[in-house]
Scaffold this motif. Structure first.
Motif, PDB file in Angstrom:
ATOM      1  N   PHE A  51       0.849  -1.177   0.000  1.00  0.00           N
ATOM      2  CA  PHE A  51       0.000   0.000   0.000  1.00  0.00           C
ATOM      3  C   PHE A  51       0.885   1.228   0.000  1.00  0.00           C
ATOM      4  O   PHE A  51       1.885   1.274   0.691  1.00  0.00           O
ATOM      5  CB  PHE A  51      -0.894   0.011   1.251  1.00  0.00           C
ATOM      6  N   ILE A  52       0.506   2.201  -0.881  1.00  0.00           N
ATOM      7  CA  ILE A  52       1.164   3.489  -0.748  1.00  0.00           C
ATOM      8  C   ILE A  52       0.095   4.548  -0.544  1.00  0.00           C
ATOM      9  O   ILE A  52      -1.031   4.383  -0.999  1.00  0.00           O
ATOM     10  CB  ILE A  52       2.082   3.847  -1.939  1.00  0.00           C
ATOM     11  N   ALA A  53       0.484   5.604   0.163  1.00  0.00           N
ATOM     12  CA  ALA A  53      -0.517   6.631   0.472  1.00  0.00           C
ATOM     13  C   ALA A  53       0.175   7.928   0.833  1.00  0.00           C
ATOM     14  O   ALA A  53       1.368   7.959   1.128  1.00  0.00           O
ATOM     15  CB  ALA A  53      -1.382   6.173   1.648  1.00  0.00           C
ATOM     16  N   PHE A  54      -0.628   8.991   0.748  1.00  0.00           N
ATOM     17  CA  PHE A  54      -0.193  10.226   1.383  1.00  0.00           C
ATOM     18  C   PHE A  54      -1.402  10.883   1.995  1.00  0.00           C
ATOM     19  O   PHE A  54      -2.547  10.603   1.621  1.00  0.00           O
ATOM     20  CB  PHE A  54       0.517  11.160   0.392  1.00  0.00           C
ATOM     21  N   ALA A  55      -1.181  11.767   2.958  1.00  0.00           N
ATOM     22  CA  ALA A  55      -2.300  12.405   3.650  1.00  0.00           C
ATOM     23  C   ALA A  55      -1.788  13.620   4.393  1.00  0.00           C
ATOM     24  O   ALA A  55      -0.600  13.690   4.713  1.00  0.00           O
ATOM     25  CB  ALA A  55      -2.916  11.413   4.651  1.00  0.00           C
ATOM     26  N   PRO A  56      -2.585  14.552   4.701  1.00  0.00           N
ATOM     27  CA  PRO A  56      -3.935  14.777   4.134  1.00  0.00           C
ATOM     28  C   PRO A  56      -3.836  15.140   2.653  1.00  0.00           C
ATOM     29  O   PRO A  56      -2.804  15.620   2.211  1.00  0.00           O
ATOM     30  CB  PRO A  56      -4.458  15.964   4.939  1.00  0.00           C
ATOM     31  N   MET A  57      -4.968  14.974   1.946  1.00  0.00           N
ATOM     32  CA  MET A  57      -4.961  15.091   0.496  1.00  0.00           C
ATOM     33  C   MET A  57      -4.449  16.441   0.019  1.00  0.00           C
ATOM     34  O   MET A  57      -3.628  16.514  -0.884  1.00  0.00           O
ATOM     35  CB  MET A  57      -6.374  14.881  -0.021  1.00  0.00           C
ATOM     36  N   ASN A  58      -4.897  17.530   0.641  1.00  0.00           N
ATOM     37  CA  ASN A  58      -4.581  18.846   0.095  1.00  0.00           C
ATOM     38  C   ASN A  58      -3.385  19.533   0.763  1.00  0.00           C
ATOM     39  O   ASN A  58      -2.912  20.541   0.271  1.00  0.00           O
ATOM     40  CB  ASN A  58      -5.802  19.745   0.179  1.00  0.00           C
ATOM     41  N   ASN A  59      -2.954  18.997   1.858  1.00  0.00           N
ATOM     42  CA  ASN A  59      -1.774  19.569   2.499  1.00  0.00           C
ATOM     43  C   ASN A  59      -0.950  18.412   3.051  1.00  0.00           C
ATOM     44  O   ASN A  59      -0.849  18.222   4.253  1.00  0.00           O
ATOM     45  CB  ASN A  59      -2.201  20.517   3.627  1.00  0.00           C
ATOM     46  N   PRO A  60      -0.326  17.642   2.118  1.00  0.00           N
ATOM     47  CA  PRO A  60       0.256  16.359   2.555  1.00  0.00           C
ATOM     48  C   PRO A  60       1.367  16.556   3.571  1.00  0.00           C
ATOM     49  O   PRO A  60       2.260  17.372   3.387  1.00  0.00           O
ATOM     50  CB  PRO A  60       0.813  15.766   1.265  1.00  0.00           C
ATOM     51  N   LYS A  61       1.242  15.816   4.659  1.00  0.00           N
ATOM     52  CA  LYS A  61       2.275  15.872   5.693  1.00  0.00           C
ATOM     53  C   LYS A  61       3.113  14.604   5.699  1.00  0.00           C
ATOM     54  O   LYS A  61       4.220  14.581   6.238  1.00  0.00           O
ATOM     55  CB  LYS A  61       1.616  16.035   7.068  1.00  0.00           C
ATOM     56  N   ILE A  62       2.575  13.548   5.143  1.00  0.00           N
ATOM     57  CA  ILE A  62       3.286  12.276   5.189  1.00  0.00           C
ATOM     58  C   ILE A  62       2.978  11.482   3.934  1.00  0.00           C
ATOM     59  O   ILE A  62       1.840  11.485   3.447  1.00  0.00           O
ATOM     60  CB  ILE A  62       2.927  11.491   6.479  1.00  0.00           C
ATOM     61  N   ALA A  63       4.001  10.887   3.399  1.00  0.00           N
ATOM     62  CA  ALA A  63       3.829   9.953   2.282  1.00  0.00           C
ATOM     63  C   ALA A  63       4.425   8.632   2.738  1.00  0.00           C
ATOM     64  O   ALA A  63       5.439   8.610   3.435  1.00  0.00           O
ATOM     65  CB  ALA A  63       4.550  10.460   1.042  1.00  0.00           C
TER      66      ALA A  63
END
Lengths: 622, 467
Positions: A562-574
């Motif tokens: 799984f790959i992800a980043f969050a939050p969508m509009n101000n990503p703090k972590i990938a």
């Protein structure tokens, strides 16, 4: 007086001797320097003082690597006089036999040097040099021995520092120290027998930044080799300077949490702050407590077992393990397709299971839907269009042109080449290019249908979890990345220059939005594959992968990716998560794990305890 | 006799001042070399410097006593004084040995060395004997008695054994030379045994100048062995190895040349041809001697060669037999131009103990290390001044007794100075004798002081003596 003239004989002799002595004294004391050197050899000793290595802080100022004082019992053979071996053995609590063997061990351990010119082989061991006889004694242990050392000429105590890890996390990042080899001593005069050098991890990469500046102390020694005092009141002494502290981007709490989540699992988590490229956590599971490899004694005790462990705890999986990326790869395929103009964001392809297997879902009518539903036939079609663009009438030539272009796109995403992260042990992964397949199949002996499995991230494509996390960074940043790195600052200096340069992919900013919308739906919409990655009050964008894998020809349980980043509009972590042989899909294990990490990092605490328990309880090793 | 003169009248102040200066410099050096931080006081009598302060005071007190006594008694009681020191030298042979030699008389640290005082006794009797009016320097009995006076204490000292003092006693032979004692009676006795008709020697050059010739011969032989041992290369002629003997020949040649030039200027016109002849003969004789010595040394068996090399310190064995000299030279040589500074000796401090006996026989080491070449030069000049001053004093005496005694003092001081400093700079083998007035030690300090004060007293009363 008849013999009075003889007084001149006397006067001449006296004056002559006076002149001769004066000349000789002038020559010895002023002209000739050899006696000064001899005096230095006899009475002075240059002692080098190695400063403790730099301490390491995490991003929140927590000290994660510090130093602890230990003592070595040093030995200079040339200074040993009439050693009472029995008494000495008793003092250090050994048998006489042990003491004798230790002497031999020291001499043999230094190895031999073959002079390339004369062909003569000599031992590196020198009787006038100091070697540690006993290493890494604690303050208690040395206090038993030191007061009696004056009875044993040629032995003295020396302070040394060893690493100490207040948190037992991140062993594969920090690396460990071990004693220098003879070659390393020959190459760099900073090191002397018994010095330690970074053997892996950032300790190795930043060796020079860690080790500091050596101090030198000139002492006057007596004929019995005792220290009499400092030479000329320390006029020539220099102090040892410890290297400035090193701050990492690592969040040691997040690292610890990640290691806990992956207990009883083989796998990795890589979390990066997309806005800076700083690595927040790099979990390799199973791992080991870094305190196990502190000092020779412990290395000797623990290293063989760690090396033999079939779970390979010493292996830095996130850096060096090359996995097939599975469906996470589809994000990039869709971006390349749009950039190349072979599809638009509204292109639709039927879910035609006759070309490649898929699960049951309606046909995707857009890139967003295709990402959301992770439709295999869709990406098969997209990749086919990328590779076979019809630029040559020959299918095989056309495929070569298309694949060349495709591999260049992939390289711009940091794939198929080594990321220049500040750590050792990085692997490049595999992005096949025409040359690669020419070797397999022969020149112009292949076309898209031969290599089609690359379209869904299977087959020849391989990348490391760090590279995959970097893909998440690129998604979060909509098209660029800083090379992921650990060190945020050394003293007052920021990260190395190469980590301050933005790397742009070959895909334009505007093509990212539909794909990212698809990633949002993967988590947050009904048809998505990673509903378990939802976090209350935060929009998570992700993509699952389910990687089929074989040992030989025996199919193993799927890897959950799984790959992800969050939050969508101000990503703090990938983030990227790999869990080996978990069975099920990417959404089953990797996605909830990633979401727990995101929640922990962004919110500071995890509220979804049921999800946490679900992951903690999972056991894929036994 | 005029008894109403003040005590200090006619004292030779330059000599006295140098004496005091040397003692204070020696004390300062001992304080630096033997310094113990637990006992920092100069007057801490448990330390060597504290004790040296005592010896210094005792010596000055003895000097005062000497000045209170009329100097005539030495001449009058020369034989009893001599017999007394000989008795001490005999008694000392029955004492328990310390460090392998029966040299100490007394208990523990408060002992004295009779050999030191024997020098005074011998000097006095020699002066008494040779100072007799109408003594015939060519007489057989003169040369035999004079040599016997020297030889008796030498034999007793050799029995202790104390090689250093033994060597120092040969200094008296030069006094015989100064007084014109000829060895001809002995040499002629041998030469005239040769049964060649018409050949009968009445006087020989060798007999007249026996002592200088003897010492030049010994000096040349030793120097040959020292220098000829190692072959050398000149940077001017690379690749060619010269035998070490060539160096020796070169030195002799230069020496003879310089001697010739000096003689040319010194001699009258008539003797200028003689100067060339003397220089040439000296070169041939010295060259022949050194060649013979070098040749026979090379022919020696290995173990004999080795033994001679060891005695001469030729063996390069810096951590073994040559340990002392090597450490001493390192200490002196590392002093540099200005030295390491007072109390900064690193090689030769007692604490570091690289140079053994650095407060007694090797006291020159800490001094030269701390004060460098400037200090060493100053010390050499002080001793030279002192010795030459004694010669000047000697030559102004009316009484033969006074002159002979003064020459004995000058030669004894010169021997101690030459050997003690020489062994620090490779010119002398390591012979354990103190540096006068400088080294730590009660016996040497007291005996040298007494010797000097007797000279000062004799000198101050030189006008009183009628004979």
């Amino acid at each position: 007086m008849k013999f009075e003239g003889r007084k001149y004989v006397f006067i001449v002799i006296f004056i002559l001797i006076g002149i001769i002595y004066t000349f000789k004294l002038f020559y010895m004391q002023v002209v000739d320097d050899s006696w000064k050197l001899r005096a230095q050899q006899i009475a002075e000793q240059r002692r080098e003082i190695t400063p403790p290595r730099a301490v390491v802080f995490d991003r929140n100022g927590k000290k994660i690597v510090s130093n602890k004082t230990y003592y070595n019992l040093m030995m200079v053979e040339a200074n040993i006089v009439d050693l009472d071996t029995a008494a000495f053995a008793k003092l250090i609590g050994w048998t006489v036999e042990d003491v004798r063997n230790r002497f031999k061990e020291i001499i043999v351990g230094e190895g031999k040097y073959k002079n390339p010119h004369t062909g003569k082989t000599t031992s590196n061991y020198q009787s006038i040099r100091a070697y540690p006889f006993l290493k890494e004694l604690t303050a208690d242990e040395i206090s038993e021995i030191a007061p009696h050392l004056e009875d044993f000429l040629g032995f003295y105590e020396e302070v040394s520092d060893m690493r100490n890890y207040p948190y037992s996390n991140g062993a594969n990042i920090l690396g460990y120290l071990s004693e220098v080899t003879q070659e390393e001593i020959n190459k760099d005069n900073f090191y002397t027998p018994g010095s330690r050098i970074g053997r892996s991890g950032i300790e190795r990469f930043y060796e020079k930044e860690f080790r500091g500046i050596k101090g030198v102390k000139y002492i006057v020694k007596s004929a019995m080799n005792n220290v009499v005092g400092s030479f000329e009141n320390g006029k020539y002494d220099t102090t040892a300077v410890q290297a400035p502290p090193i701050h990492l981007g690592l969040d040691v709490d997040l690292q610890a949490y990640g290691e806990k989540l992956l207990q009883n699992k083989k796998g990795c988590i890589v979390a990066i702050d997309p806005s800076t490229g700083e690595i927040l956590a790099l979990v390799s599971s199973p791992n080991y407590d870094p305190n196990l490899l502190v000092g020779n004694r412990k290395i000797r005790e623990n290293y063989p077992a760690l090396l033999k462990d079939p779970a390979k705890p010493l292996f830095p999986r996130p850096l060096a393990s090359e996995y097939m990326p599975g469906s996470t790869f589809k994000l990039i395929q869709s971006l390349i397709g749009m950039q190349e103009g072979v599809i638009t964001e509204n292109s639709g392809f039927p879910c035609n299971k006759s070309v490649v297997g898929c699960h049951s879902h309606p046909s995707a009518q857009s890139v967003t839907q295709a990402v959301q539903m992770s439709c295999n036939p869709y990406f098969y079609a997209v990749t086919r269009k990328i590779i076979q663009q019809g630029k040559s009438k020959s299918d095989v030539k056309d495929a070569a042109i298309g694949l060349q272009k495709w591999s260049e796109y992939m390289h711009s995403f940091g794939l198929g080449k080594r990321l220049e992260t500040d750590i050792t042990g990085l692997r490049p992964g595999v992005i096949p290019d025409p040359e690669y397949y020419d070797k397999w199949y022969g020149h112009h002996q292949w076309k898209f249908s031969t290599i089609r499995s690359i379209s869904i991230g299977q087959g020849e494509v391989q990348l490391t979890p760090l590279q995959l996390a970097n893909v998440a960074v690129i998604m979060a940043n909509r098209g660029w990345y800083y090379t992921p790195h650990f060190v945020k600052s050394i003293g007052n200096n920021g990260p190395l220059a190469q980590f301050r340069k933005k790397n742009y992919t070959m895909v334009e900013r505007k093509y990212f939005d539909p794909v990212i919308e698809g990633m949002r739906r993967v988590v947050h919409e009904g048809g998505g594959t990673a509903r378990r990655a939802r976090i209350d009050g935060m929009i998570v964008c992700g993509k699952t992968g389910t990687v089929e894998n074989y040992i030989g020809s025996v199919k193993q349980k799927n890897h959950s990716v799984f790959i992800a980043f969050a939050p969508m509009n101000n990503p703090k972590i990938a983030i990227s998560v790999f869990i080996e042989n978990a069975g099920g899909g990417g959404g089953t294990w990797a996605a909830p794990t990633a979401s727990l990490m995101i929640e922990k990092y962004v919110n500071g605490e995890v509220k979804d305890l049921a999800k946490e328990k679900y992951i903690l309880d999972a056991n894929f090793i036994n | 006799m005029r008894q109403n003169q003040s005590l200090t009248a006619n004292v030779d102040w330059p000599l006295f001042v140098v004496y005091i200066l040397l003692m204070l410099m020696g004390l300062a050096t001992i304080y630096s070399a033997a310094f113990d931080s637990d006992h920092p006081s100069l007057f801490d009598f448990s330390q060597k410097y504290g004790k040296q302060v005592i010896w210094l005071c005792v010596s000055l007190f003895l000097g005062l006593c000497v000045f209170l006594i009329d100097s005539d008694i030495y001449r009058k009681f020369a034989l009893p004084i001599y017999l007394f020191v000989i008795l001490l030298l005999v008694i000392v042979l029955f004492m328990p040995p310390i460090n392998g030699a029966r040299a100490w008389l007394g208990v523990g640290t408060m002992g004295i060395q009779p050999a030191e005082f024997a020098k005074i006794g011998t000097a006095i009797l020699l002066a008494r004997f040779l100072g007799t009016i109408n003594i015939n320097q060519q007489n057989k009995s003169t040369v035999l008695i004079a040599n016997a006076i020297i030889l008796v204490p030498m034999v007793l000292i050799l029995l202790q054994p104390d090689a250093g003092s033994f060597v120092v006693f040969t200094a008296f032979l030069f006094v015989l030379y100064r007084e014109g004692v000829s060895y001809d009676p002995l040499i002629l006795g041998i030469l005239n045994l040769i049964p060649i008709k018409g050949l009968h020697f009445k006087q020989t050059w060798i007999g007249t100048h026996f002592i200088p010739i003897l010492f030049v011969t010994i000096f040349l032989s030793v120097a040959t062995l020292l220098i000829s041992n190692n072959s050398f290369e000149l940077s001017l002629f690379p690749g060619i190895e010269f035998p070490g003997y060539a160096k020796m020949l070169f030195f002799i040649f230069v020496f003879c040349l310089i001697g010739y030039l000096i003689m040319r200027f010194a001699f009258s016109k008539r003797d200028k041809k003689r100067a060339a002849l003397i220089a040439f003969l000296a070169f041939i004789l010295a060259g022949g001697l050194t060649y013979a010595v070098n040749y026979s040394f090379q022919k020696l068996a290995g173990h004999q060669k080795e033994r001679i090399e060891l005695v001469l310190g030729l063996r390069q064995d810096p951590d073994g037999d040559d340990y002392n000299r090597n450490r001493a030279m390192a200490a002196v040589g590392s002093g540099g131009l200005l030295g390491k500074g007072y109390q900064n000796a690193s090689v030769s401090s007692v604490e570091s103990n690289h140079v053994p006996e650095s407060e007694t026989d090797f006291i020159f080491c800490p001094f030269a290390e701390e004060w460098g070449f400037v200090g060493s030069l100053f010390l050499v000049l002080l001793y030279l001044f002192m010795i030459l001053r004694v010669i000047i004093i000697a030559e102004r005496q009316k009484a033969a007794f006074n002159r002979i005694y003064a020459y004995a003092v000058a030669m004894i001081l010169f021997y101690h100075f030459g050997i003690n400093i020489g062994m620090n700079i490779e010119f002398m083998p390591v012979i354990g004798i103190p540096l006068p007035f400088f080294s730590y030690g009660g016996s040497s300090m007291m005996s040298f002081s007494m010797m000097l004060f007797i000279l000062l007293k004799l000198d101050s009363q030189r006008k009183d003596v009628l004979n």
